[in-house]
Design a protein around this motif. Sequence first.
Motif, PDB file in Angstrom:
ATOM      1  N   SER A 388     -25.817   9.067   2.971  1.00 47.33           N
ATOM      2  CA  SER A 388     -25.506   8.063   3.998  1.00 47.33           C
ATOM      3  C   SER A 388     -25.002   8.723   5.279  1.00 47.33           C
ATOM      4  N   ALA A 392     -26.889   8.432   8.819  1.00 49.76           N
ATOM      5  CA  ALA A 392     -26.128   7.830   9.922  1.00 49.76           C
ATOM      6  C   ALA A 392     -26.002   8.805  11.084  1.00 49.76           C
ATOM      7  N   TYR A 522     -24.713   1.123   6.957  1.00 47.66           N
ATOM      8  CA  TYR A 522     -24.056   2.290   6.361  1.00 47.66           C
ATOM      9  C   TYR A 522     -22.613   1.952   5.979  1.00 47.66           C
TER      10      TYR A 522
END
Length: 666
Positions: A388, A392, A522
């Motif tokens: 993640s 991101a 996210y």
Amino acid sequence: MWEVKDIMKVVQMKLQDEEKTELNDFLKNKISDLETRKRKLVGVFGRTGAGKSSLINAIVGEKNLLPSGSVCACTSVMFKVEANNDSKKYEAEIEFIKKEDWKEELWFYKNLLDDDDDDAREKLTALYREDWKSKSVEELMDKKYFREIPEFLTWNKKTFKCDSAKELSDKIVKYISASNEEEDAVRQYWPLVECVTVRLPNKDLLQHVTLVDLPGNGDRNKSRDEMWKKIVGSCSTVWIVADINRAVTEKEAWEILQNANSLMGNGGECQQIHFICTKSDNVDDQSGAAVRDVVLKRNQVAKRKVNAEFKKQYPQCSEQFSFEVFTVSCKEFHKSRHLQPDETEIPKLRDVLQSLYNNHSEALNYVSGARGILSLIQGTRCRGVADSKMQACRDLKEKMRHELKVLQKAIDEIYRTFEQCLTEGVEESPDSCKGHLKSLLHPPRETGSGFHNRLKFAVMNNGVFNAKNGRKKNINMTLSSKLTGSIDEEFRMTFPNEDKSGPFKDAIDSFSLDTEGMIKTYKDVDLQLHFLKTEEDKIKTKLKKIIREDKKTVYSSLTVTIEENMQKCYTDAAKITGVGSLENMRRTITDHVHDKKDTMFQMAKENMLKQLNELRGKILKNLEETLMKSIELSLETDDCSFPDVSGELDMVETFYSHLEANPNPN
């Protein structure tokens, strides 16, 4: 807010005990940067006798601080009043001009003094009494005249610390005011003083505000003049003070606006102009009951007339500044014989000063920053979110590159508009400057010998001098007036002083990484994204401060370039002596402008555009470097060794939610 500050002190101490890493240092610096304060400057202008001293005394609640009545304010010293946050003493700090500058000024007085130059005579008499009339410049620089102020000779500051305002006032009076008593033999030192800063204990009103009593013009002394320009350009609020009986007809009060307008507006950061009519209780003999009615009625008439005069004389200022008229009575504020305290409008002016500092906004900014830092610390402890974080990070970098392109495009469009405006100004400047220069070099109703000395001073002072009526004249500003006029309106829209509009037509405010929107995608890295949102807000706030300072230099660059181009003719004209020297100086200046007219205006245009381009580069570089570093450290760094701050974060979240839910706590 103090609870959150205590929390952050504890967290900072915890970080000190952790292993020294780049992220650790980054976080400690961020905590230190949370404390950022800047005092708001309020410039107070007004002629001698207008009631400035009594007004300032009443506002700060110290009746005996500034002298009035027995002394008259001098025309050159800047006087600052602020809170003393370090001591319970009444303190003063006196800054002197350079010894070399005073010697140069003395030479001018001794060689080119006009018969009608009362200001110069007052200065010389204050310091030397009658000695200046018979002694040479070298003799007048003898140390015996400065025994009481050795700091002047070494260019150091002189300080006083006292237990009361009256005691301090007695000590500093000779450094700020000129005595009205001709027989007064006490040597006065105000001609040598650049600025006096007084700090008062236990003044909550002044915690975030500095009052500056300012001369209406700059000064013959270069360092005083530069400080005057800098302070005027830094005032967020300006007070024009005038006797209520002469508020509309008082030329000096309105000329102050004329003299300082460009420095306050496009060349500064002023948002508010307040016209303060003093001595509102001065009425003809009336019975007690009638006085109040007469005063209040006249106050309303004065406000209406001053507002109308402002709109008539300065229609462009009505768009750039908020303007309000106050009618005050300091005497009634202290004695309350006929008026209630609120009717004297002193409390209203105090509220104005209080409103310059937004406690709620300051607290929200601090708590928001603390929340972001704690979020990042806690976020670095999360395990199993590498994918993640990587995704991101990639999306944020891509978003940042896109937003930077959008911002650059917006600034480039504004740049092209300035280029077009300046091109028109360059084309019109050669013809317009002929007439302006002629009227400046051949003033009506002024004798040759009198103007000779003024022009001689002008060429020795980079083109700046005081006209016979005391009004400041600047040859360079006169020559560049068409150029500045060509960009004034666009400059106001691009670099507004008011907080409600952002610089570059809100292009900075429009820049966004949309971190709040990304949280939905996210959720595993929501803490890091909270931090990045606060970082984005902080860098945009920082950029606005940078732009507000740099735009002053950008705006003044037109006149500065003209001044640089005029240096040779000023130097040549200053050497001219003998019969016909006035006409020869005029001819030297006129011929030089004629020879330079095809190049110097173009150079001024190119210099301003160059500075605009450099400002654009600074903005884009600051945004990219600051946010890139924050993104990489928050999403590409793992440091599970950081302390658990979940409890602290929960407490700060509670404070943050409370502040957001109560934007107007009072």
